[in-house]
Write a protein that holds these residues in place. Structure first.
Motif, PDB file in Angstrom:
ATOM      1  N   GLY A 193       3.853 -40.470  15.226  1.00 58.71           N
ATOM      2  CA  GLY A 193       4.243 -41.581  14.367  1.00 58.71           C
ATOM      3  C   GLY A 193       5.012 -42.669  15.076  1.00 58.71           C
ATOM      4  N   SER A 226       2.592 -45.862  15.572  1.00 51.66           N
ATOM      5  CA  SER A 226       1.950 -45.787  14.266  1.00 51.66           C
ATOM      6  C   SER A 226       0.597 -46.483  14.236  1.00 51.66           C
ATOM      7  N   GLN A 279      -3.031 -44.293  14.069  1.00 47.80           N
ATOM      8  CA  GLN A 279      -3.901 -44.415  12.898  1.00 47.80           C
ATOM      9  C   GLN A 279      -5.334 -44.761  13.305  1.00 47.80           C
ATOM     10  N   ASN A 311       2.000 -37.082  10.217  1.00 50.55           N
ATOM     11  CA  ASN A 311       2.582 -38.023  11.189  1.00 50.55           C
ATOM     12  C   ASN A 311       3.967 -37.540  11.572  1.00 50.55           C
ATOM     13  N   ASN A 358       7.656 -40.048  12.156  1.00 54.59           N
ATOM     14  CA  ASN A 358       7.626 -41.172  11.223  1.00 54.59           C
ATOM     15  C   ASN A 358       6.649 -40.806  10.119  1.00 54.59           C
ATOM     16  N   SER A 359       7.026 -39.821   9.308  1.00 51.99           N
ATOM     17  CA  SER A 359       6.086 -39.194   8.387  1.00 51.99           C
ATOM     18  C   SER A 359       5.526 -40.162   7.359  1.00 51.99           C
ATOM     19  N   LEU A 403       5.136 -43.391   7.916  1.00 53.32           N
ATOM     20  CA  LEU A 403       4.600 -44.552   8.648  1.00 53.32           C
ATOM     21  C   LEU A 403       5.321 -45.841   8.242  1.00 53.32           C
TER      22      LEU A 403
END
Length: 370
Positions: free
Chosen positions: A124, A127, A131, A165, A168-169, A171
């Motif tokens: 994360g 980010s 993704q 993630n 940074n769960s 995001l």
């Protein structure tokens, strides 16, 4: 008559610019360098990345998925493991940007026409890039799922993908951007202030007075060096407080290690700024020189796009960029408890850059006095 006077003034300005060899270099070299940097470094594509696959199944379908992932041109290397601890360590150390975890019954569930479990773990801290990598992996997984019995029958999802993630769960964009700005603003302010210092003295005519003062050369350099470091430390403090109190970015690491590494980062930035200032004769040249360094430094730091996305010939250039190393430390201190050995591994290159740049600035400064 007005047009004639305007024409004469335009010609005069053009000649004033083109007669100066340094101005001619500034007009030609920076645009070419920035064209190369923007074309190759500022790309939103994600390629040449490393991923890890935790395979607990070893059945035919898991092997087929591994072959497809390995055959994708997006991924530079695909590491295989059966140890969950290795997965955690690989993402924690940023050795890989993503990991795929296959359940022990992955192939059996597919053969039995039951939804098979698969997990994707992403870093994360990157980010945007993570993704995009998740999108690539989902395309490969969807292609495999379409060839299974359940997928051909249209009886539902053949593979259930769970994406997580780490660091940074949710995001949250500010968690990624604000720590980056802590380093970037310190670079901008420190570089501009230092680059203008000696050039400003020359332009306003106080440089000669400084030379006849009782101050020695090294004392003058330290006098020019310390104020930007203090200003940079102030800005780092302000942005750190804003990250914590305004944007809610977590602080999981040690502030002591953050400020300890920041000293070497600011020394490196100030050393580069002093070298530019000693090289310049006017403030205009100093500003142009600072921005000539600043723009590539931002693009070649991993601030916006991962360094591994850049062409192999461009990646070694990032090694002389202090922002590259300090970004790792800042994001590591904020988003995870960055260990001391990782901080040290990213601090000593900044110390080397500081030593070299300050030595060059001192040599050039003394040479200009002769």
């Amino acid at each position: 008559m007005g047009l004639v006077r305007l024409k004469a003034l335009i010609i005069k300005e053009l000649l004033a610019i083109l007669r100066d060899p340094r101005s001619r270099v500034i007009l030609v070299v920076p645009p070419i360098l920035q064209l190369l940097v923007f074309s190759f470094a500022a790309t939103l594509e994600v390629k040449n990345v490393d991923i890890l696959m935790l395979n607990r199944d070893n059945g035919a379908w898991s092997q087929e998925l591994i072959r497809r992932v390995e055959g994708s041109p997006t991924f530079r290397s695909v590491r295989l493991t059966q140890d969950p601890a290795e997965l955690r360590m690989a993402i924690d150390r940023q050795d890989v940007i993503a990991a795929v975890e296959l359940s022990p019954s992955f192939s059996r569930d597919i053969e039995a026409r039951r939804p098979a479990d698969l997990g994707i773990i992403l870093d994360g801290r990157k980010s945007n890039a993570s993704q995009i990598v998740a999108g690539y992996l989902n395309e490969i997984i969807a292609g495999l799922a379409a060839e299974t019995g359940l997928g051909k029958a249209g009886g539902g999802r053949a593979i259930d993908v769970v994406v997580r993630n780490w660091f940074n769960s949710n995001l949250t964009f500010q968690w990624f951007m604000v720590p980056n700005l802590v380093a970037a603003i310190a670079l901008l302010i420190g570089l501009i202030v230092t680059a203008l210092s000696i050039a400003r003295e020359r332009e306003v005519g106080t440089f000669d007075q400084l030379m006849v003062s009782p101050l020695r050369t090294h004392e003058i350099l330290w006098g020019k060096l310390l104020p930007p470091i203090l200003i940079g430390t102030f800005h780092i403090t302000v942005y750190t407080l804003a990250a914590l109190l305004v944007f809610g970015v977590p602080l999981r690491g040690s502030l002591l290690m953050l400020y300890g590494s920041a000293i070497f980062y600011l020394l490196a930035v100030a050393g580069i700024g002093l070298f530019i200032s000693a090289l310049s004769t006017t403030q205009q040249q100093a500003i142009l020189g600072a921005f000539l360094f600043l723009v590539p430094a931002m693009l070649l730091s991993g601030f916006a796009t991962p360094i591994e996305n850049m062409p192999p010939w461009l990646q070694p250039i990032t090694l002389i960029n202090p922002l590259r190393y300090f970004l790792v430390i800042v994001k590591g201190v904020f988003l995870r408890d960055l260990p001391f050995d990782a901080v040290l591994a990213n601090t000593w290159p900044m110390a080397v850059i500081a030593a070299v740049s300050l030595a060059l600035a001192s040599w050039l400064f003394r040479r200009r006095l002769e």
